[in-house]
Design an enzyme around this catalytic site. Structure first.
Site, PDB file in Angstrom:
ATOM      1  N   GLY A 220       0.728  -1.027  -0.361  1.00  0.00           N
ATOM      2  CA  GLY A 220       0.170  -0.182  -0.161  1.00  0.00           C
ATOM      3  C   GLY A 220       0.868   1.260  -0.430  1.00  0.00           C
ATOM      4  N   LEU A 221       0.308   2.608  -0.577  1.00  0.00           N
ATOM      5  CA  LEU A 221       1.477   3.768  -0.153  1.00  0.00           C
ATOM      6  C   LEU A 221       1.333   4.066   1.466  1.00  0.00           C
ATOM      7  CD1 LEU A 221      -1.919   5.660  -1.990  1.00  0.00           C
ATOM      8  CD2 LEU A 221       0.438   4.876  -2.600  1.00  0.00           C
ATOM      9  N   SER A 222       2.656   4.553   1.643  1.00  0.00           N
ATOM     10  CA  SER A 222       3.242   5.590   2.306  1.00  0.00           C
ATOM     11  C   SER A 222       2.196   5.995   3.563  1.00  0.00           C
ATOM     12  CB  SER A 222       4.705   6.718   1.737  1.00  0.00           C
ATOM     13  OG  SER A 222       4.627   6.951   3.401  1.00  0.00           O
ATOM     14  N   ALA A 223       1.903   5.554   3.996  1.00  0.00           N
ATOM     15  CA  ALA A 223       1.273   6.006   5.280  1.00  0.00           C
ATOM     16  C   ALA A 223      -0.202   5.378   5.697  1.00  0.00           C
ATOM     17  CB  ALA A 223       1.296   7.663   5.275  1.00  0.00           C
ATOM     18  N   SER A 224      -0.041   4.429   5.033  1.00  0.00           N
ATOM     19  CA  SER A 224      -1.764   3.778   5.273  1.00  0.00           C
ATOM     20  C   SER A 224      -1.923   2.604   6.452  1.00  0.00           C
ATOM     21  CB  SER A 224      -1.662   2.342   3.447  1.00  0.00           C
ATOM     22  OG  SER A 224      -0.257   1.873   3.346  1.00  0.00           O
ATOM     23  N   GLY A 225      -0.414   2.254   6.941  1.00  0.00           N
ATOM     24  CA  GLY A 225      -0.887   1.504   7.636  1.00  0.00           C
ATOM     25  C   GLY A 225      -0.291  -0.097   7.693  1.00  0.00           C
ATOM     26  N   LYS A 226       0.770   0.076   6.885  1.00  0.00           N
ATOM     27  CA  LYS A 226       1.208  -1.039   6.098  1.00  0.00           C
ATOM     28  C   LYS A 226       2.440  -1.923   8.452  1.00  0.00           C
ATOM     29  CE  LYS A 226       3.957  -0.118   2.875  1.00  0.00           C
ATOM     30  NZ  LYS A 226       3.458   1.478   3.026  1.00  0.00           N
ATOM     31  N   THR A 227       3.139  -0.337   8.477  1.00  0.00           N
ATOM     32  CA  THR A 227       3.951  -1.368   9.570  1.00  0.00           C
ATOM     33  C   THR A 227       3.418  -1.484  10.847  1.00  0.00           C
ATOM     34  OG1 THR A 227       6.250  -0.215   9.041  1.00  0.00           O
ATOM     35  CG2 THR A 227       5.815  -0.613  11.236  1.00  0.00           C
TER      36      THR A 227
ATOM     37  N   SER B  65       5.886  -1.572  -2.370  1.00  0.00           N
ATOM     38  CA  SER B  65       6.463  -2.552  -3.295  1.00  0.00           C
ATOM     39  C   SER B  65       5.195  -2.121  -4.475  1.00  0.00           C
ATOM     40  CB  SER B  65       6.052  -3.957  -3.220  1.00  0.00           C
ATOM     41  OG  SER B  65       5.158  -4.239  -1.907  1.00  0.00           O
TER      42      SER B  65
END
Length: 187
Positions: free
Chosen positions: A17-24, A91
């Site tokens: 997902g985009l940067s700041a989408s909540g992945k981490t 990615s």
């Protein structure tokens, strides 16, 4: 007594997902759930990977592809060692994610798409990256001046705006049970 989850075949959960989408944030919540259920895992976070494994790479398309290749290889090694891998990476290119799936193995790769909108990601912008990209200070920034190719058929799509972390974790655990990656046991 609560439900217990027992591991069958460790797999890679590829959070995109985009940067700041909540992945981490989701990766860490998943790791907590895995550990609470006796499942060993390793998180491969995009920012950490860039500092440790891919510090020699930039953000050109070729460098991004090489970064994904390295992470996929590491995920395969983690799975081969009997551990779950949780990869939290932008990615941005479909082809790179397809190559990651081929490297890790189709049955051990679960693509999970956090479909948080660009507007919400920009509003969150915890590192000020979107602001800097809009000001022309960052080239090749995904979502601004470089594309993000959303998955066409992810194994799971999660709305990073509407769902809580708990709901996202529950959805992923349900997917793993459905795929029989883990068994639900207990009383």
């Amino acid at each position: 007594m609560g439900k217990e989850l027992h591991m069958h075949t460790p797999a890679t959960l590829w959070l995109t997902g985009l940067s700041a989408s909540g992945k981490t944030t989701l990766a860490h919540a998943l790791a907590d759930a895995f550990i609470a259920n006796g499942m060993c895992c390793e998180i491969l976070d995009g920012d950490v990977i860039r500092r440790e494994l891919s510090q020699d790479l930039g953000f050109s398309k070729a460098d991004r592809s090489e970064n994904i290749r390295r992470v996929a290889k590491r995920c395969r090694e983690i799975n081969d060692a009997g551990l779950w891998a949780i990869a939290a990476l932008i990615s941005p290119y479909r082809n790179d994610r397809a190559l990651a799936r081929a490297t890790i193995g189709t049955t051990r790769f679960l693509e999970i798409y956090l479909s948080t909108s660009l507007a919400v990601c920009e509003a969150r912008d915890p590192k000020g990256l979107y602001r800097r990209a809009r000001a022309g200070e960052i080239a090749n920034f995904t979502g601004i001046n470089d594309p993000y190719e959303a998955p066409q058929q992810p194994d799971l799509q999660l709305d990073g705006e509407a769902l809580t972390q708990e709901a996202c974790v529950a959805s992923i655990m349900a997917l793993l049970q459905q795929r029989q990656q883990i068994d639900e046991q207990g009383s």
